[in-house]
Design a protein around this motif. Structure first.
Motif, PDB file in Angstrom:
ATOM      1  N   MET A   1      35.803 -12.063  42.144  1.00 42.72           N
ATOM      2  CA  MET A   1      34.328 -12.846  41.894  1.00 42.72           C
ATOM      3  C   MET A   1      34.592 -13.666  40.477  1.00 42.72           C
ATOM      4  SD  MET A   1      31.150 -13.280  42.794  1.00 42.72           S
ATOM      5  CE  MET A   1      30.821 -11.985  43.955  1.00 42.72           C
ATOM      6  N   ASN A   2      35.453 -12.959  39.867  1.00 38.11           N
ATOM      7  CA  ASN A   2      35.629 -13.854  38.563  1.00 38.11           C
ATOM      8  C   ASN A   2      36.206 -15.088  38.789  1.00 38.11           C
ATOM      9  OD1 ASN A   2      34.821 -11.519  36.748  1.00 38.11           O
ATOM     10  ND2 ASN A   2      36.911 -10.677  36.761  1.00 38.11           N
ATOM     11  N   LYS A   3      37.033 -15.391  39.788  1.00 35.53           N
ATOM     12  CA  LYS A   3      37.783 -16.754  40.087  1.00 35.53           C
ATOM     13  C   LYS A   3      36.480 -17.815  40.268  1.00 35.53           C
ATOM     14  CE  LYS A   3      42.043 -17.150  41.926  1.00 35.53           C
ATOM     15  NZ  LYS A   3      43.034 -17.032  42.770  1.00 35.53           N
ATOM     16  N   ALA A   4      35.546 -17.059  40.957  1.00 36.12           N
ATOM     17  CA  ALA A   4      34.489 -18.208  41.314  1.00 36.12           C
ATOM     18  C   ALA A   4      33.569 -18.508  40.054  1.00 36.12           C
ATOM     19  CB  ALA A   4      33.306 -17.553  42.417  1.00 36.12           C
ATOM     20  N   PHE A   5      33.367 -17.683  39.188  1.00 34.74           N
ATOM     21  CA  PHE A   5      32.673 -17.696  38.119  1.00 34.74           C
ATOM     22  C   PHE A   5      33.495 -18.803  37.127  1.00 34.74           C
ATOM     23  CE2 PHE A   5      29.543 -15.078  39.964  1.00 34.74           C
ATOM     24  CZ  PHE A   5      28.178 -15.544  39.681  1.00 34.74           C
ATOM     25  N   GLU A   6      34.704 -18.578  36.756  1.00 33.57           N
ATOM     26  CA  GLU A   6      35.441 -19.184  36.134  1.00 33.57           C
ATOM     27  C   GLU A   6      35.504 -20.777  36.539  1.00 33.57           C
ATOM     28  OE1 GLU A   6      39.647 -18.129  36.558  1.00 33.57           O
ATOM     29  OE2 GLU A   6      39.119 -16.162  35.648  1.00 33.57           O
ATOM     30  N   LYS A   7      35.187 -20.978  38.093  1.00 34.43           N
ATOM     31  CA  LYS A   7      34.976 -22.520  38.349  1.00 34.43           C
ATOM     32  C   LYS A   7      33.619 -23.030  38.319  1.00 34.43           C
ATOM     33  CE  LYS A   7      38.820 -22.470  41.494  1.00 34.43           C
ATOM     34  NZ  LYS A   7      39.295 -22.283  43.059  1.00 34.43           N
ATOM     35  N   ILE A   8      32.506 -22.151  38.392  1.00 35.75           N
ATOM     36  CA  ILE A   8      31.308 -22.351  38.264  1.00 35.75           C
ATOM     37  C   ILE A   8      30.782 -22.682  36.691  1.00 35.75           C
ATOM     38  CG2 ILE A   8      28.949 -21.441  38.194  1.00 35.75           C
ATOM     39  CD1 ILE A   8      29.809 -19.519  40.470  1.00 35.75           C
ATOM     40  N   ALA A  16      25.020 -21.276  31.640  1.00 45.41           N
ATOM     41  CA  ALA A  16      25.473 -19.465  32.021  1.00 45.41           C
ATOM     42  C   ALA A  16      24.964 -19.793  33.505  1.00 45.41           C
ATOM     43  CB  ALA A  16      24.753 -19.010  31.158  1.00 45.41           C
ATOM     44  N   ALA A  17      25.866 -18.616  34.239  1.00 47.05           N
ATOM     45  CA  ALA A  17      25.277 -18.240  35.294  1.00 47.05           C
ATOM     46  C   ALA A  17      25.796 -16.857  35.728  1.00 47.05           C
ATOM     47  CB  ALA A  17      26.357 -19.103  36.332  1.00 47.05           C
ATOM     48  N   ALA A  18      25.073 -16.154  36.876  1.00 47.17           N
ATOM     49  CA  ALA A  18      25.300 -14.870  37.107  1.00 47.17           C
ATOM     50  C   ALA A  18      24.912 -14.533  38.503  1.00 47.17           C
ATOM     51  CB  ALA A  18      24.677 -13.894  35.976  1.00 47.17           C
ATOM     52  N   LEU A  19      25.574 -13.329  38.806  1.00 48.70           N
ATOM     53  CA  LEU A  19      25.141 -12.895  40.241  1.00 48.70           C
ATOM     54  C   LEU A  19      24.943 -11.455  39.983  1.00 48.70           C
ATOM     55  CD1 LEU A  19      24.584 -13.133  43.300  1.00 48.70           C
ATOM     56  CD2 LEU A  19      27.187 -12.569  43.469  1.00 48.70           C
ATOM     57  N   LEU A  27      27.297  -8.683  39.040  1.00 46.88           N
ATOM     58  CA  LEU A  27      28.501  -8.621  40.076  1.00 46.88           C
ATOM     59  C   LEU A  27      29.427  -9.913  39.444  1.00 46.88           C
ATOM     60  CD1 LEU A  27      26.609  -8.622  43.433  1.00 46.88           C
ATOM     61  CD2 LEU A  27      27.721  -6.606  41.979  1.00 46.88           C
ATOM     62  N   GLY A  28      29.159 -10.798  38.746  1.00 44.25           N
ATOM     63  CA  GLY A  28      30.078 -11.939  38.262  1.00 44.25           C
ATOM     64  C   GLY A  28      29.084 -12.853  37.169  1.00 44.25           C
ATOM     65  N   TRP A  29      29.775 -13.174  36.320  1.00 40.34           N
ATOM     66  CA  TRP A  29      29.168 -14.067  35.354  1.00 40.34           C
ATOM     67  C   TRP A  29      29.966 -15.184  34.400  1.00 40.34           C
ATOM     68  CZ3 TRP A  29      29.100 -14.110  29.810  1.00 40.34           C
ATOM     69  CH2 TRP A  29      29.870 -13.184  29.075  1.00 40.34           C
ATOM     70  N   CYS A  30      29.275 -16.107  33.893  1.00 39.97           N
ATOM     71  CA  CYS A  30      30.026 -16.851  32.913  1.00 39.97           C
ATOM     72  C   CYS A  30      29.037 -17.326  32.258  1.00 39.97           C
ATOM     73  CB  CYS A  30      30.632 -18.246  33.781  1.00 39.97           C
ATOM     74  SG  CYS A  30      29.576 -19.372  34.511  1.00 39.97           S
ATOM     75  N   ALA A  31      29.462 -17.921  30.795  1.00 40.00           N
ATOM     76  CA  ALA A  31      28.615 -18.283  29.858  1.00 40.00           C
ATOM     77  C   ALA A  31      29.325 -19.348  28.982  1.00 40.00           C
ATOM     78  CB  ALA A  31      27.846 -17.275  29.029  1.00 40.00           C
ATOM     79  N   LEU A  40      21.305 -11.611  30.901  1.00 36.75           N
ATOM     80  CA  LEU A  40      21.402 -12.193  32.301  1.00 36.75           C
ATOM     81  C   LEU A  40      21.145 -11.197  33.129  1.00 36.75           C
ATOM     82  CD1 LEU A  40      24.989 -14.097  32.018  1.00 36.75           C
ATOM     83  CD2 LEU A  40      22.468 -15.290  31.977  1.00 36.75           C
ATOM     84  N   CYS A  41      21.176  -9.971  33.153  1.00 40.89           N
ATOM     85  CA  CYS A  41      20.719  -9.064  33.766  1.00 40.89           C
ATOM     86  C   CYS A  41      19.103  -8.972  33.829  1.00 40.89           C
ATOM     87  CB  CYS A  41      21.401  -7.663  33.788  1.00 40.89           C
ATOM     88  SG  CYS A  41      23.006  -7.663  34.382  1.00 40.89           S
TER      89      CYS A  41
END
Length: 115
Positions: A1-8, A16-19, A27-31, A40-41
């Motif tokens: 999941m980290n790979k997806a958020f690195e690209k997001i 910022a983004a999170a699931l 489950l995953g996040w980036c900021a 974010l939670c």
């Protein structure tokens, strides 16, 4: 999941983004700001409540948008959880389509479907 958020995190205008799972697990996040994973939670719980209230009023809802000046919080609920994106821009239908045209394939590559 980290790979997806690195690209997001590299999507233009992404703050910022999170699931967040239905149980409140991140489950995953980036900021690209000082927004913490805990915040974010917390925001996800509030957004989930808004979507639930809309459904209780017989108004189907899976996606919501909240605007703060020129910044926008977009949230979409799916089987995997609630996806949040905080953007440094206002939105309209075209921006939402553009955003999810980029996000959906990244998450789907990790086995997560928002639809």
């Amino acid at each position: 999941m980290n790979k997806a958020f690195e690209k997001i995190a590299l999507i233009e205008g992404m703050i910022a983004a999170a699931l967040v799972s239905e149980e409140g697990e991140l489950l995953g996040w980036c900021a690209n700001s000082v927004i913490s994973p805990d915040n974010l939670c917390f925001i996800a719980v509030t957004c989930r409540g808004i979507l639930s209230a809309s459904r209780a009023e017989q108004r189907p809802a899976e996606t919501g948008v909240v605007t703060f000046g020129n910044r926008t919080l977009v949230f979409r609920e799916g089987a995997a959880g609630l996806f949040l994106a905080y953007l440094d821009s206002p939105t309209n239908d075209a921006v939402l389509k553009w955003l999810f045209d980029q996000v959906d394939p990244l998450l789907e590559a990790e086995g997560v479907r928002l639809k």
